[in-house]
Scaffold this motif. Structure first.
Motif, mmCIF file in Angstrom:
data_model
loop_
_atom_site.group_PDB
_atom_site.id
_atom_site.type_symbol
_atom_site.label_atom_id
_atom_site.label_comp_id
_atom_site.label_asym_id
_atom_site.label_seq_id
_atom_site.Cartn_x
_atom_site.Cartn_y
_atom_site.Cartn_z
ATOM 1 N N GLU A 104 -21.924 18.471 24.947
ATOM 2 C CA GLU A 104 -20.612 18.594 24.307
ATOM 3 C C GLU A 104 -20.745 18.804 22.808
ATOM 4 O O GLU A 104 -19.975 19.567 22.206
ATOM 5 N N ALA A 105 -21.747 18.180 22.198
ATOM 6 C CA ALA A 105 -21.973 18.392 20.763
ATOM 7 C C ALA A 105 -22.440 19.825 20.502
ATOM 8 O O ALA A 105 -22.068 20.438 19.489
ATOM 9 N N GLU A 106 -23.239 20.357 21.416
ATOM 10 C CA GLU A 106 -23.685 21.739 21.274
ATOM 11 C C GLU A 106 -22.496 22.701 21.398
ATOM 12 O O GLU A 106 -22.378 23.660 20.613
ATOM 13 N N LEU A 107 -21.612 22.435 22.349
ATOM 14 C CA LEU A 107 -20.417 23.266 22.471
ATOM 15 C C LEU A 107 -19.555 23.164 21.214
ATOM 16 O O LEU A 107 -19.015 24.174 20.737
ATOM 17 N N ASP A 108 -19.424 21.972 20.660
ATOM 18 C CA ASP A 108 -18.667 21.801 19.412
ATOM 19 C C ASP A 108 -19.281 22.651 18.305
ATOM 20 O O ASP A 108 -18.557 23.317 17.543
ATOM 21 N N TRP A 109 -20.625 22.614 18.205
ATOM 22 C CA TRP A 109 -21.308 23.391 17.157
ATOM 23 C C TRP A 109 -21.069 24.884 17.358
ATOM 24 O O TRP A 109 -20.772 25.611 16.400
ATOM 25 N N ARG A 110 -21.177 25.331 18.586
ATOM 26 C CA ARG A 110 -21.008 26.766 18.845
ATOM 27 C C ARG A 110 -19.582 27.225 18.562
ATOM 28 O O ARG A 110 -19.371 28.329 18.044
ATOM 29 N N THR A 137 -10.541 34.985 9.388
ATOM 30 C CA THR A 137 -9.111 34.660 9.442
ATOM 31 C C THR A 137 -8.223 35.877 9.703
ATOM 32 O O THR A 137 -7.005 35.780 9.673
ATOM 33 N N GLY A 138 -8.838 37.024 9.982
ATOM 34 C CA GLY A 138 -8.042 38.240 10.161
ATOM 35 C C GLY A 138 -7.388 38.365 11.518
ATOM 36 O O GLY A 138 -6.451 39.159 11.685
ATOM 37 N N THR A 139 -7.866 37.608 12.503
ATOM 38 C CA THR A 139 -7.270 37.580 13.837
ATOM 39 C C THR A 139 -7.200 36.128 14.289
ATOM 40 O O THR A 139 -7.962 35.276 13.801
ATOM 41 N N PRO A 140 -6.324 35.809 15.233
ATOM 42 C CA PRO A 140 -6.222 34.420 15.688
ATOM 43 C C PRO A 140 -7.539 33.936 16.303
ATOM 44 O O PRO A 140 -8.250 34.706 16.959
ATOM 45 N N PHE A 141 -7.833 32.653 16.084
ATOM 46 C CA PHE A 141 -9.038 32.059 16.673
ATOM 47 C C PHE A 141 -8.625 31.124 17.798
ATOM 48 O O PHE A 141 -7.879 30.173 17.576
ATOM 49 N N ASP A 142 -9.113 31.410 19.003
ATOM 50 C CA ASP A 142 -8.798 30.613 20.180
ATOM 51 C C ASP A 142 -10.023 29.771 20.525
ATOM 52 O O ASP A 142 -10.949 30.240 21.202
ATOM 53 N N ALA A 143 -10.036 28.530 20.067
ATOM 54 C CA ALA A 143 -11.201 27.663 20.259
ATOM 55 C C ALA A 143 -11.487 27.433 21.736
ATOM 56 O O ALA A 143 -12.656 27.404 22.152
ATOM 57 N N ASP A 144 -10.454 27.271 22.549
ATOM 58 C CA ASP A 144 -10.660 27.028 23.976
ATOM 59 C C ASP A 144 -11.306 28.238 24.651
ATOM 60 O O ASP A 144 -12.164 28.082 25.530
ATOM 61 N N PHE A 156 -13.316 30.509 23.265
ATOM 62 C CA PHE A 156 -14.722 30.577 22.885
ATOM 63 C C PHE A 156 -15.531 29.448 23.515
ATOM 64 O O PHE A 156 -16.695 29.639 23.887
ATOM 65 N N ARG A 157 -14.924 28.276 23.657
ATOM 66 C CA ARG A 157 -15.636 27.171 24.308
ATOM 67 C C ARG A 157 -15.941 27.522 25.774
ATOM 68 O O ARG A 157 -17.047 27.280 26.268
ATOM 69 N N ALA A 158 -14.970 28.129 26.460
ATOM 70 C CA ALA A 158 -15.190 28.537 27.843
ATOM 71 C C ALA A 158 -16.252 29.631 27.932
ATOM 72 O O ALA A 158 -17.083 29.636 28.860
ATOM 73 N N LEU A 159 -16.242 30.558 26.983
ATOM 74 C CA LEU A 159 -17.250 31.614 26.951
ATOM 75 C C LEU A 159 -18.643 31.013 26.802
ATOM 76 O O LEU A 159 -19.586 31.388 27.527
ATOM 77 N N GLU A 160 -18.784 30.061 25.884
ATOM 78 C CA GLU A 160 -20.093 29.449 25.665
ATOM 79 C C GLU A 160 -20.495 28.531 26.823
ATOM 80 O O GLU A 160 -21.680 28.459 27.169
ATOM 81 N N ARG A 161 -19.534 27.845 27.421
ATOM 82 C CA ARG A 161 -19.874 27.003 28.561
ATOM 83 C C ARG A 161 -20.427 27.865 29.706
ATOM 84 O O ARG A 161 -21.386 27.485 30.373
ATOM 85 N N GLY A 189 -28.739 27.648 32.277
ATOM 86 C CA GLY A 189 -29.268 26.409 32.839
ATOM 87 C C GLY A 189 -29.801 25.468 31.781
ATOM 88 O O GLY A 189 -30.515 24.502 32.088
ATOM 89 N N ARG A 190 -29.424 25.686 30.534
ATOM 90 C CA ARG A 190 -29.855 24.830 29.415
ATOM 91 C C ARG A 190 -28.894 25.072 28.249
ATOM 92 O O ARG A 190 -28.295 26.148 28.145
ATOM 93 N N HIS A 191 -28.768 24.074 27.374
ATOM 94 C CA HIS A 191 -27.806 24.221 26.279
ATOM 95 C C HIS A 191 -28.463 24.225 24.904
ATOM 96 O O HIS A 191 -27.768 24.323 23.890
ATOM 97 N N ASP A 192 -29.782 24.164 24.861
ATOM 98 C CA ASP A 192 -30.464 24.176 23.567
ATOM 99 C C ASP A 192 -30.697 25.614 23.113
ATOM 100 O O ASP A 192 -30.425 26.569 23.835
ATOM 101 N N THR A 193 -31.196 25.768 21.909
ATOM 102 C CA THR A 193 -31.643 27.067 21.415
ATOM 103 C C THR A 193 -32.877 26.849 20.566
ATOM 104 O O THR A 193 -32.988 25.849 19.860
ATOM 105 N N THR A 194 -33.813 27.773 20.655
ATOM 106 C CA THR A 194 -35.025 27.690 19.843
ATOM 107 C C THR A 194 -34.893 28.489 18.552
ATOM 108 O O THR A 194 -35.803 28.482 17.735
ATOM 109 N N ALA A 195 -33.760 29.194 18.383
ATOM 110 C CA ALA A 195 -33.562 30.070 17.217
ATOM 111 C C ALA A 195 -34.736 31.036 17.063
ATOM 112 O O ALA A 195 -35.166 31.355 15.957
ATOM 113 N N ALA A 196 -35.262 31.497 18.193
ATOM 114 C CA ALA A 196 -36.464 32.326 18.174
ATOM 115 C C ALA A 196 -36.283 33.598 17.354
ATOM 116 O O ALA A 196 -37.193 34.017 16.627
ATOM 117 N N HIS A 197 -35.118 34.230 17.454
ATOM 118 C CA HIS A 197 -34.942 35.509 16.768
ATOM 119 C C HIS A 197 -34.889 35.332 15.254
ATOM 120 O O HIS A 197 -35.216 36.262 14.509
#
Length: 288
Positions: free
Chosen positions: A161-167, A177-184, A186-191, A198-206
């Motif tokens: 849940e903290a990772e989803l909050d960060w994302r 701010t040029g278009t509306p931001f729908d947090a829900d 984007f949260r569903a997209l990231e979930r 199958g994992r929620h971490d990131t290695t920031a490899a790129h």
């Protein structure tokens, strides 16, 4: 159809091939190339569906994202190798050439394809990106300080849940701010992307990958493939001077602007972005 593509010893990519929703003779497929540290599932289904009205659509997970191999620490690579991965995906689906659509890092990879494999690119559409070597000029700004500070936390350990909050916080900054931001939304997209991986971490490899071979901006003038650059006026990563610079650098570049767009494909910009891509792939812009 989903498949896996072997691109290097011990490195396998997940890829998805979606048929066109038409019985008309099939044009060249569209290859979607996502940005850094981002799964191909982050291409919104709404955009994919619009493109699939006329094209077969292929999307895939870069190395160290989604269901592809996560092994950067054991098998480090340069960003330029990710462009060769895109060619391997086309080969896996027996696609001789495609309309390449690249966002952010995907736009950088699209430029490398234009230089190194132009015969595989029917047209290109690049957005939220910068020209190869483009950060060397003082007239081309760096990402916003707020984003740079947030990126320092990208690989920090967090629970789901903290990772989803960060994302979501990250998307809020990227959206602008040029278009509306729908947090829900984007949260569903990231979930969904997390469930896919199958994992929620990131290695920031790129962010850690070598950038050797990217200082090739001077070569873009020789590109003959028709290339559309979409300007996102609220982009905090590659603000508008970058899009104009890229379009002018390309041998056959042209520029269109989507009002209000930031560094995000939200529901507000799906329709105009899809329309711009489909105009480019149809060649309608070149007809009187």
């Amino acid at each position: 159809m989903e498949t896996t593509v072997d691109v290097a010893p011990g490195i396998r990519l997940w890829a998805q091939d979606l048929p066109a929703a038409t019985d008309a003779p099939e044009p060249d497929p569209v290859l979607l190339v996502m940005g850094a540290n981002a799964s191909g599932l982050l291409w919104p289904d709404e955009l994919v569906a619009r493109l699939a009205e006329r094209h077969r659509v292929i999307r895939y997970d870069h190395r160290d994202t989604g269901r592809s191999t996560w092994a950067f620490d054991e098998h480090p690579y340069a960003i330029a190798e990710l462009a060769r991965d895109a060619v391997a995906v086309l080969d896996a689906f027996d696609v001789p050439r495609a309309h390449v659509v690249g966002m952010s890092l995907g736009g950088v990879l699209g430029q490398l394809l234009l230089l190194d494999a132009p015969e595989r690119v029917a047209t290109a559409t690049l957005f939220c990106t910068a020209a190869l070597g483009g950060y060397g000029s003082p007239d081309l700004p760096a990402p916003s300080p707020a984003l740079l500070a947030l990126w320092e936390q990208m690989a920090d350990p967090r629970d789901l849940e903290a990772e989803l909050d960060w994302r979501v916080a990250h998307w809020r900054l990227l959206n602008g701010t040029g278009t509306p931001f729908d947090a829900d939304w984007f949260r569903a997209l990231e979930r969904r992307a997390i469930e896919h991986a199958g994992r929620h971490d990131t290695t920031a490899a790129h962010a850690r990958a070598s950038q050797d071979g990217l200082e090739r901006g001077a070569e873009l003038a020789a590109v003959e493939v028709p290339t559309l650059v979409v300007e996102a006026p609220e982009d905090p990563v590659n603000p508008p001077p970058h899009s104009g610079h890229l379009a002018r650098s390309l041998g056959r570049g042209r520029l269109v602007r989507i009002p209000g767009m930031g560094h995000a494909v939200n529901r507000t910009v799906v329709a105009p972005l899809a329309a711009a891509v489909l105009t480019q792939t149809s060649g309608a812009h070149s007809r009187g």
